[in-house]
Write a protein that holds these residues in place. Structure first.
Motif, PDB file in Angstrom:
ATOM      1  N   LEU A  36       6.970   2.481  20.858  1.00 49.51           N
ATOM      2  CA  LEU A  36       6.132   3.666  21.043  1.00 49.51           C
ATOM      3  C   LEU A  36       4.856   3.315  21.818  1.00 49.51           C
ATOM      4  CD1 LEU A  36       6.679   5.212  17.506  1.00 49.51           C
ATOM      5  CD2 LEU A  36       7.525   6.145  19.675  1.00 49.51           C
ATOM      6  N   ILE A  37       4.311   2.150  21.534  1.00 48.79           N
ATOM      7  CA  ILE A  37       3.119   1.724  22.287  1.00 48.79           C
ATOM      8  C   ILE A  37       3.491   1.553  23.765  1.00 48.79           C
ATOM      9  CG2 ILE A  37       1.407  -0.120  22.591  1.00 48.79           C
ATOM     10  CD1 ILE A  37       1.656  -0.599  19.501  1.00 48.79           C
ATOM     11  N   ARG A  38       4.655   0.940  23.986  1.00 49.25           N
ATOM     12  CA  ARG A  38       5.141   0.796  25.363  1.00 49.25           C
ATOM     13  C   ARG A  38       5.399   2.161  25.988  1.00 49.25           C
ATOM     14  NH1 ARG A  38       8.393  -3.190  23.962  1.00 49.25           N
ATOM     15  NH2 ARG A  38      10.201  -1.822  23.878  1.00 49.25           N
ATOM     16  N   GLY A  39       5.954   3.056  25.195  1.00 46.75           N
ATOM     17  CA  GLY A  39       6.253   4.409  25.679  1.00 46.75           C
ATOM     18  C   GLY A  39       4.998   5.144  26.138  1.00 46.75           C
ATOM     19  N   LEU A  40       3.887   4.901  25.464  1.00 46.49           N
ATOM     20  CA  LEU A  40       2.611   5.486  25.907  1.00 46.49           C
ATOM     21  C   LEU A  40       2.190   4.865  27.233  1.00 46.49           C
ATOM     22  CD1 LEU A  40       0.527   5.573  22.599  1.00 46.49           C
ATOM     23  CD2 LEU A  40       1.047   7.562  24.027  1.00 46.49           C
ATOM     24  N   ALA A  41       2.247   3.530  27.279  1.00 50.09           N
ATOM     25  CA  ALA A  41       1.804   2.827  28.494  1.00 50.09           C
ATOM     26  C   ALA A  41       2.659   3.215  29.693  1.00 50.09           C
ATOM     27  CB  ALA A  41       1.850   1.318  28.265  1.00 50.09           C
ATOM     28  N   GLU A  42       3.949   3.469  29.435  1.00 48.91           N
ATOM     29  CA  GLU A  42       4.876   3.765  30.546  1.00 48.91           C
ATOM     30  C   GLU A  42       5.069   5.259  30.772  1.00 48.91           C
ATOM     31  OE1 GLU A  42       8.371   1.616  29.432  1.00 48.91           O
ATOM     32  OE2 GLU A  42       7.428  -0.344  29.761  1.00 48.91           O
ATOM     33  N   ASP A  43       4.283   6.073  30.100  1.00 42.60           N
ATOM     34  CA  ASP A  43       4.313   7.532  30.301  1.00 42.60           C
ATOM     35  C   ASP A  43       5.637   8.189  29.911  1.00 42.60           C
ATOM     36  OD1 ASP A  43       1.679   7.757  31.156  1.00 42.60           O
ATOM     37  OD2 ASP A  43       2.200   7.341  33.234  1.00 42.60           O
ATOM     38  N   ALA A  44       6.351   7.582  28.961  1.00 45.07           N
ATOM     39  CA  ALA A  44       7.477   8.318  28.362  1.00 45.07           C
ATOM     40  C   ALA A  44       6.904   9.275  27.327  1.00 45.07           C
ATOM     41  CB  ALA A  44       8.450   7.354  27.701  1.00 45.07           C
ATOM     42  N   ILE A  45       5.762   8.895  26.747  1.00 40.41           N
ATOM     43  CA  ILE A  45       5.044   9.741  25.783  1.00 40.41           C
ATOM     44  C   ILE A  45       3.766  10.213  26.452  1.00 40.41           C
ATOM     45  CG2 ILE A  45       3.929   9.825  23.519  1.00 40.41           C
ATOM     46  CD1 ILE A  45       5.818   7.631  22.634  1.00 40.41           C
ATOM     47  N   ASP A  46       3.548  11.519  26.369  1.00 41.50           N
ATOM     48  CA  ASP A  46       2.435  12.125  27.106  1.00 41.50           C
ATOM     49  C   ASP A  46       1.160  12.258  26.287  1.00 41.50           C
ATOM     50  OD1 ASP A  46       4.094  12.961  29.533  1.00 41.50           O
ATOM     51  OD2 ASP A  46       5.226  13.751  27.837  1.00 41.50           O
ATOM     52  N   VAL A  47       1.321  12.443  24.978  1.00 37.53           N
ATOM     53  CA  VAL A  47       0.175  12.816  24.146  1.00 37.53           C
ATOM     54  C   VAL A  47       0.101  11.922  22.907  1.00 37.53           C
ATOM     55  CG1 VAL A  47      -0.732  14.656  22.645  1.00 37.53           C
ATOM     56  CG2 VAL A  47       0.149  15.231  24.914  1.00 37.53           C
ATOM     57  N   LEU A  48      -1.138  11.598  22.548  1.00 30.13           N
ATOM     58  CA  LEU A  48      -1.411  10.900  21.289  1.00 30.13           C
ATOM     59  C   LEU A  48      -2.167  11.875  20.389  1.00 30.13           C
ATOM     60  CD1 LEU A  48      -1.470   8.268  19.640  1.00 30.13           C
ATOM     61  CD2 LEU A  48      -3.493   7.602  20.932  1.00 30.13           C
ATOM     62  N   ALA A  49      -1.755  11.981  19.144  1.00 40.41           N
ATOM     63  CA  ALA A  49      -2.397  12.922  18.210  1.00 40.41           C
ATOM     64  C   ALA A  49      -2.431  12.279  16.831  1.00 40.41           C
ATOM     65  CB  ALA A  49      -1.618  14.232  18.185  1.00 40.41           C
ATOM     66  N   THR A  50      -2.864  13.065  15.832  1.00 42.32           N
ATOM     67  CA  THR A  50      -2.943  12.476  14.494  1.00 42.32           C
ATOM     68  C   THR A  50      -1.877  12.967  13.521  1.00 42.32           C
ATOM     69  OG1 THR A  50      -4.454  14.130  13.579  1.00 42.32           O
ATOM     70  CG2 THR A  50      -5.448  12.209  14.697  1.00 42.32           C
ATOM     71  N   ASP A  51      -1.529  14.244  13.564  1.00 45.21           N
ATOM     72  CA  ASP A  51      -0.773  14.858  12.455  1.00 45.21           C
ATOM     73  C   ASP A  51      -1.541  14.671  11.144  1.00 45.21           C
ATOM     74  OD1 ASP A  51       1.116  16.203  11.000  1.00 45.21           O
ATOM     75  OD2 ASP A  51       2.692  14.711  11.216  1.00 45.21           O
ATOM     76  N   HIS A  52      -2.862  14.740  11.245  1.00 45.18           N
ATOM     77  CA  HIS A  52      -3.726  14.666  10.049  1.00 45.18           C
ATOM     78  C   HIS A  52      -3.187  15.622   8.983  1.00 45.18           C
ATOM     79  CE1 HIS A  52      -7.688  14.403   7.956  1.00 45.18           C
ATOM     80  NE2 HIS A  52      -7.560  15.699   7.769  1.00 45.18           N
ATOM     81  N   ALA A  53      -2.747  15.061   7.862  1.00 45.98           N
ATOM     82  CA  ALA A  53      -2.090  15.888   6.835  1.00 45.98           C
ATOM     83  C   ALA A  53      -2.514  15.403   5.453  1.00 45.98           C
ATOM     84  CB  ALA A  53      -0.578  15.811   6.995  1.00 45.98           C
ATOM     85  N   PRO A  54      -3.726  15.809   5.035  1.00 45.83           N
ATOM     86  CA  PRO A  54      -4.263  15.280   3.783  1.00 45.83           C
ATOM     87  C   PRO A  54      -3.566  15.822   2.532  1.00 45.83           C
ATOM     88  CG  PRO A  54      -5.788  16.878   4.764  1.00 45.83           C
ATOM     89  CD  PRO A  54      -4.673  16.681   5.744  1.00 45.83           C
ATOM     90  N   HIS A  55      -3.431  14.954   1.553  1.00 46.37           N
ATOM     91  CA  HIS A  55      -2.994  15.311   0.200  1.00 46.37           C
ATOM     92  C   HIS A  55      -3.886  14.539  -0.759  1.00 46.37           C
ATOM     93  CE1 HIS A  55       0.650  17.315   1.640  1.00 46.37           C
ATOM     94  NE2 HIS A  55       0.853  16.289   2.437  1.00 46.37           N
ATOM     95  N   THR A  56      -3.993  15.037  -1.993  1.00 45.96           N
ATOM     96  CA  THR A  56      -4.898  14.367  -2.926  1.00 45.96           C
ATOM     97  C   THR A  56      -4.284  13.052  -3.417  1.00 45.96           C
ATOM     98  OG1 THR A  56      -3.963  15.409  -4.893  1.00 45.96           O
ATOM     99  CG2 THR A  56      -5.729  16.624  -3.749  1.00 45.96           C
TER     100      THR A  56
END
Ligand code: DOR
Length: 448
Positions: free
Chosen positions: A299-319
């Protein structure tokens, strides 16, 4: 309001890193240059040795409002986000009630006004029976339409084939999908239940919510998108195997055309892998699951090679109480916004990505992909959503966590950077140690 003049910064935007100064006037970036001179009354900030970036735009958060405010709310989570250098958030529809029509969407915009520390957009959710709301959505009222093509928190699964086909055919905005094949997951779960009864170990999570489940569902989404020429953004890619399905190359191609199908991955897939379940248990239980070290690398390679376009969090808190339940009862998701940029910049420290690439994936691309007006770049005339990053090590402590759930998967982790300041619409929101002023977030405008 006086102008703010940031001098001697290392600016990073549009693929360039350069030394310069930046003037904020009336909430916007008025001027970028070198040797800009201070005027009477300017608030001058010497940013020598620090990187100045456009504020990050997080295209996937769960701020839990309305209905789940015991875990999180728009004020607390957006405060955590600006403390982490994230100045814009796009929030998911799996609230209580879910965001399934224009009235529910507008209710969210009303709730955010005056309370959100960052700029905000809200997705409309699709369901098996709200096709009319999907079809008639005003494309300027939401970044996109969220389709759960796999069941997760909130039970918004869309699994009726005809409805899915119609959504992909008729959506007036980009479609964003959660791709995990539920029947595959259910069959895997049944096998683990037969073997372990109620005591399934968390280590089984990536085998229950398996790579096959991801691949199958992502393939279906791509098939539907190609059939209808849909603008599709596949969220939270968690396996290296899925990367082969996507176009490798920049979001905007050399001929000026744009990818119709894009992919996102999330911070936790880049910082954790299967080996971390033993230490963190249900705290890193999420959907899709954190998988193998080879996926993390891919996945890190996929970011560097532009197979993946966006980085995000999916911030999904639970107690913490919810997370302390046995595997099957513990909800999926983890809080991430406050330390997401620090975590992404570790990849720069490790030589895996450049700062410009982090900015591309975490600020430029989401702005372009969702047609966000005048944000996401260091550009004259754009809103002054800015983050100043300092190369001073910082160790995450529970007492510093701003998210309402009160914990972080990064507790005890030392990052090589800290967030020295964040501005939202030209106003200081985070001063390096505390929130400053009042919430300045604005409703996003979509240039459609
Ligand atoms: O881990 C997850 N948590 N994945 C989702 O799809 C939903 C999210 C949540 O809302 O808790």
């Amino acid at each position: 309001m006086p102008d703010t003049l940031i001098v001697n910064a290392r600016l990073v935007s549009s693929g360039r890193e350069y030394d310069g100064d930046l003037r904020i006037t009336g909430g916007r970036i008025a001027q970028i240059g070198s040797g800009l001179s201070a005027r009477d009354g300017d608030n001058v900030i010497d940013a020598a040795g620090r990187r100045l970036l456009p504020g990050m735009i997080d295209d996937q958060v769960h701020f839990r409002e309305p209905g789940l405010e015991y875990k999180a709310d728009m004020a607390t989570e957006s405060a955590a986000a600006v403390a982490g250098g994230l100045t814009t958030f796009m929030d998911m529809p799996n609230t209580t009630p879910p965001t399934l029509d224009a009235a529910a969407l507008e209710d969210k915009y009303r709730r955010a006004a005056g309370r959100a520390w960052g700029n905000f957009g809200f997705y409309l959710g699709a369901s098996n029976d709200n096709l009319e709301a999907v079809r008639t959505l005003d494309p300027r009222s939401a970044p996109g339409i969220k389709v759960f093509m796999g069941a997760s928190t909130g039970n918004m699964l869309v699994d009726d084939p005809e409805t899915l086909d119609a959504i992909f055919r008729e959506a007036p905005t980009p479609i964003i999908t959660h791709c995990e094949d539920t029947p595959t997951i259910e069959a895997n779960l049944a096998r683990y239940k037969a073997r372990y009864g109620e005591d399934i170990p968390i280590e089984a999570h990536p085998d229950i919510r398996s790579r096959e489940a991801c691949l199958k569902s992502t393939q279906l989404a791509l098939q539907l998108a190609r059939r209808h020429d849909t603008r599709l953004h596949v969220l939270h890619i968690s396996t290296a195997d899925e990367l082969a399905l996507f176009e490798h190359g920049p979001l905007i191609r050399a001929d000026g055309s744009r990818k119709r199908i894009t992919a996102e991955t999330c911070i936790h897939f880049l910082r954790f892998d299967r080996g971390d379940y033993a230490r963190l248990g249900n705290l890193i239980k999420c959907n899709p699951a954190i998988k193998d070290a080879s996926d993390r690398e891919g996945l890190i390679r996929g970011l560097a090679e532009d197979a993946i376009d966006v980085l995000a969090t999916d911030h999904a808190p639970h107690t913490l109480e919810e997370k302390s339940r046995p595997y099957q009862q513990a909800p999926s998701g983890l809080p991430l916004v406050q330390y997401a940029l620090n975590a992404a910049l570790e990849l720069v420290h490790e030589g895996r990505l450049t700062t410009a690439q982090v900015v591309q994936k975490f600020a430029h691309a989401p702005a372009q992909l969702f047609d966000v007006r005048e944000r996401g770049f260091l550009e004259e005339g754009f809103w002054a959503d800015l983050v100043l990053v300092d190369d001073t090590p910082m160790t995450v402590r529970r007492e510093d966590v701003i998210s309402k759930c009160g914990w972080s998967p990064f507790e005890g982790t030392t990052f090589h950077t800290r967030i020295a300041a964040t501005w939202v619409n030209g106003v200081l929101a985070w001063n390096g140690t505390a929130l400053a002023g009042t919430p300045q977030g604005q409703r996003l405008e979509f240039a459609r």
